[in-house]
Design a protein around this motif. Structure first.
Motif, PDB file in Angstrom:
ATOM      1  N   GLN A  88      -1.574  -6.640   7.453  1.00 27.22           N
ATOM      2  CA  GLN A  88      -1.517  -5.714   6.335  1.00 27.22           C
ATOM      3  C   GLN A  88      -1.865  -6.432   5.041  1.00 27.22           C
ATOM      4  O   GLN A  88      -1.381  -7.520   4.792  1.00 27.22           O
ATOM      5  N   PRO A  89      -2.696  -5.792   4.225  1.00 25.02           N
ATOM      6  CA  PRO A  89      -2.961  -6.390   2.920  1.00 25.02           C
ATOM      7  C   PRO A  89      -1.769  -6.151   1.997  1.00 25.02           C
ATOM      8  O   PRO A  89      -0.995  -5.223   2.204  1.00 25.02           O
ATOM      9  N   GLU A  90      -1.611  -6.996   1.029  1.00 26.10           N
ATOM     10  CA  GLU A  90      -0.559  -6.778   0.046  1.00 26.10           C
ATOM     11  C   GLU A  90      -1.141  -5.886  -1.040  1.00 26.10           C
ATOM     12  O   GLU A  90      -1.930  -6.324  -1.863  1.00 26.10           O
ATOM     13  N   THR A  91      -0.778  -4.611  -0.992  1.00 25.41           N
ATOM     14  CA  THR A  91      -1.318  -3.647  -1.949  1.00 25.41           C
ATOM     15  C   THR A  91      -0.187  -2.848  -2.551  1.00 25.41           C
ATOM     16  O   THR A  91       0.875  -2.710  -1.961  1.00 25.41           O
ATOM     17  N   ASP A  92      -0.422  -2.315  -3.717  1.00 26.36           N
ATOM     18  CA  ASP A  92       0.522  -1.372  -4.305  1.00 26.36           C
ATOM     19  C   ASP A  92       0.235  -0.008  -3.719  1.00 26.36           C
ATOM     20  O   ASP A  92      -0.884   0.284  -3.325  1.00 26.36           O
ATOM     21  N   ARG A  93       1.245   0.833  -3.680  1.00 23.81           N
ATOM     22  CA  ARG A  93       1.002   2.204  -3.231  1.00 23.81           C
ATOM     23  C   ARG A  93       0.108   2.894  -4.233  1.00 23.81           C
ATOM     24  O   ARG A  93       0.160   2.638  -5.431  1.00 23.81           O
ATOM     25  N   ILE A  94      -0.715   3.784  -3.735  1.00 25.43           N
ATOM     26  CA  ILE A  94      -1.675   4.494  -4.572  1.00 25.43           C
ATOM     27  C   ILE A  94      -1.250   5.950  -4.657  1.00 25.43           C
ATOM     28  O   ILE A  94      -0.943   6.565  -3.653  1.00 25.43           O
ATOM     29  N   ALA A  95      -1.232   6.497  -5.828  1.00 20.69           N
ATOM     30  CA  ALA A  95      -0.946   7.916  -6.019  1.00 20.69           C
ATOM     31  C   ALA A  95      -2.224   8.602  -6.470  1.00 20.69           C
ATOM     32  O   ALA A  95      -3.079   7.982  -7.083  1.00 20.69           O
ATOM     33  N   TRP A 143      -3.386  14.389  -0.855  1.00 21.97           N
ATOM     34  CA  TRP A 143      -4.608  13.911  -1.472  1.00 21.97           C
ATOM     35  C   TRP A 143      -5.634  13.772  -0.358  1.00 21.97           C
ATOM     36  O   TRP A 143      -5.634  12.814   0.385  1.00 21.97           O
ATOM     37  N   CYS A 144      -6.480  14.791  -0.197  1.00 21.17           N
ATOM     38  CA  CYS A 144      -7.381  14.853   0.958  1.00 21.17           C
ATOM     39  C   CYS A 144      -8.769  14.286   0.700  1.00 21.17           C
ATOM     40  O   CYS A 144      -9.459  13.943   1.648  1.00 21.17           O
ATOM     41  N   SER A 182      -7.612   6.090  15.120  1.00 13.93           N
ATOM     42  CA  SER A 182      -8.469   5.954  13.945  1.00 13.93           C
ATOM     43  C   SER A 182      -7.758   5.142  12.871  1.00 13.93           C
ATOM     44  O   SER A 182      -6.588   4.804  13.007  1.00 13.93           O
ATOM     45  N   ASN A 183      -8.479   4.862  11.798  1.00 15.80           N
ATOM     46  CA  ASN A 183      -7.905   4.167  10.650  1.00 15.80           C
ATOM     47  C   ASN A 183      -7.851   5.088   9.432  1.00 15.80           C
ATOM     48  O   ASN A 183      -7.812   4.633   8.309  1.00 15.80           O
ATOM     49  N   ILE A 184      -7.828   6.395   9.655  1.00 17.88           N
ATOM     50  CA  ILE A 184      -7.851   7.378   8.577  1.00 17.88           C
ATOM     51  C   ILE A 184      -6.435   7.911   8.325  1.00 17.88           C
ATOM     52  O   ILE A 184      -5.733   8.329   9.243  1.00 17.88           O
ATOM     53  N   TRP A 185      -6.053   7.901   7.046  1.00 18.88           N
ATOM     54  CA  TRP A 185      -4.734   8.351   6.611  1.00 18.88           C
ATOM     55  C   TRP A 185      -4.904   9.308   5.440  1.00 18.88           C
ATOM     56  O   TRP A 185      -5.908   9.279   4.745  1.00 18.88           O
ATOM     57  N   VAL A 186      -3.918  10.155   5.225  1.00 23.64           N
ATOM     58  CA  VAL A 186      -3.925  11.061   4.083  1.00 23.64           C
ATOM     59  C   VAL A 186      -2.694  10.730   3.232  1.00 23.64           C
ATOM     60  O   VAL A 186      -1.605  10.488   3.763  1.00 23.64           O
ATOM     61  N   ALA A 187      -2.894  10.669   1.923  1.00 18.35           N
ATOM     62  CA  ALA A 187      -1.775  10.424   1.000  1.00 18.35           C
ATOM     63  C   ALA A 187      -1.008  11.732   0.831  1.00 18.35           C
ATOM     64  O   ALA A 187      -1.608  12.781   0.619  1.00 18.35           O
ATOM     65  N   VAL A 188       0.315  11.660   0.962  1.00 21.70           N
ATOM     66  CA  VAL A 188       1.150  12.855   0.830  1.00 21.70           C
ATOM     67  C   VAL A 188       2.385  12.541  -0.005  1.00 21.70           C
ATOM     68  O   VAL A 188       2.838  11.408  -0.073  1.00 21.70           O
ATOM     69  N   ASP A 189       2.924  13.577  -0.601  1.00 23.91           N
ATOM     70  CA  ASP A 189       4.150  13.476  -1.374  1.00 23.91           C
ATOM     71  C   ASP A 189       5.285  13.964  -0.485  1.00 23.91           C
ATOM     72  O   ASP A 189       5.288  15.110  -0.047  1.00 23.91           O
ATOM     73  N   THR A 246       8.020  11.146  -3.455  1.00 25.93           N
ATOM     74  CA  THR A 246       7.497   9.791  -3.324  1.00 25.93           C
ATOM     75  C   THR A 246       6.177   9.861  -2.577  1.00 25.93           C
ATOM     76  O   THR A 246       6.075  10.520  -1.546  1.00 25.93           O
ATOM     77  N   TRP A 247       5.163   9.169  -3.105  1.00 23.35           N
ATOM     78  CA  TRP A 247       3.855   9.161  -2.435  1.00 23.35           C
ATOM     79  C   TRP A 247       3.848   8.159  -1.302  1.00 23.35           C
ATOM     80  O   TRP A 247       4.326   7.040  -1.431  1.00 23.35           O
ATOM     81  N   GLY A 248       3.279   8.582  -0.171  1.00 20.89           N
ATOM     82  CA  GLY A 248       3.128   7.725   0.995  1.00 20.89           C
ATOM     83  C   GLY A 248       1.898   8.165   1.777  1.00 20.89           C
ATOM     84  O   GLY A 248       1.077   8.940   1.280  1.00 20.89           O
TER      85      GLY A 248
END
Length: 112
Positions: free
Chosen positions: A18-25, A69-70, A86-93, A97-99
């Protein structure tokens, strides 16, 4: 409407670093498009888009998650859900909290 994203239904899960990243909103993305999404199974929302990331909450099966966030979808760690690899994810609230939720079980969506 069924949504089939990804291929490799028989591919084994692979350990990824896993990369060290901040969560993205979504408000940090220049051209994001919000939507509502629905999953065919209970779907875990994770802190970052990787299967072994911390779980922030769960979206119950056949329940609309309005805060999503589609466009664009997020790439992350490869994972299998509902036989979709797959490696595809969708950002959801989830719970204000965004995840990220893996799209393998996503079976419907509409853009706002």
């Amino acid at each position: 409407m069924a949504l089939m994203i990804g291929a490799g239904w028989a591919a084994p899960a692979m350990a990824e670093q896993q990369p060290e990243t901040d969560r993205i909103a979504p408000d940090t993305a220049a051209e994001s498009v919000s939507c509502a999404v629905k999953f065919m199974n209970d779907t875990k929302v994770r802190e970052i888009p990787y299967a072994d990331s911390a779980v922030l909450g769960v979206i119950p099966a056949d329940t609309w998650a309005d805060g999503a966030w589609c466009i664009p979808l997020t790439t992350g760690g490869k994972h299998t859900t509902c036989a979709q690899y797959s490696n595809i994810w969708v950002a959801v609230d989830v719970d204000d909290t965004w995840g990220f939720a893996h799209v393998g079980c996503m079976n419907d969506y509409y853009l706002h």
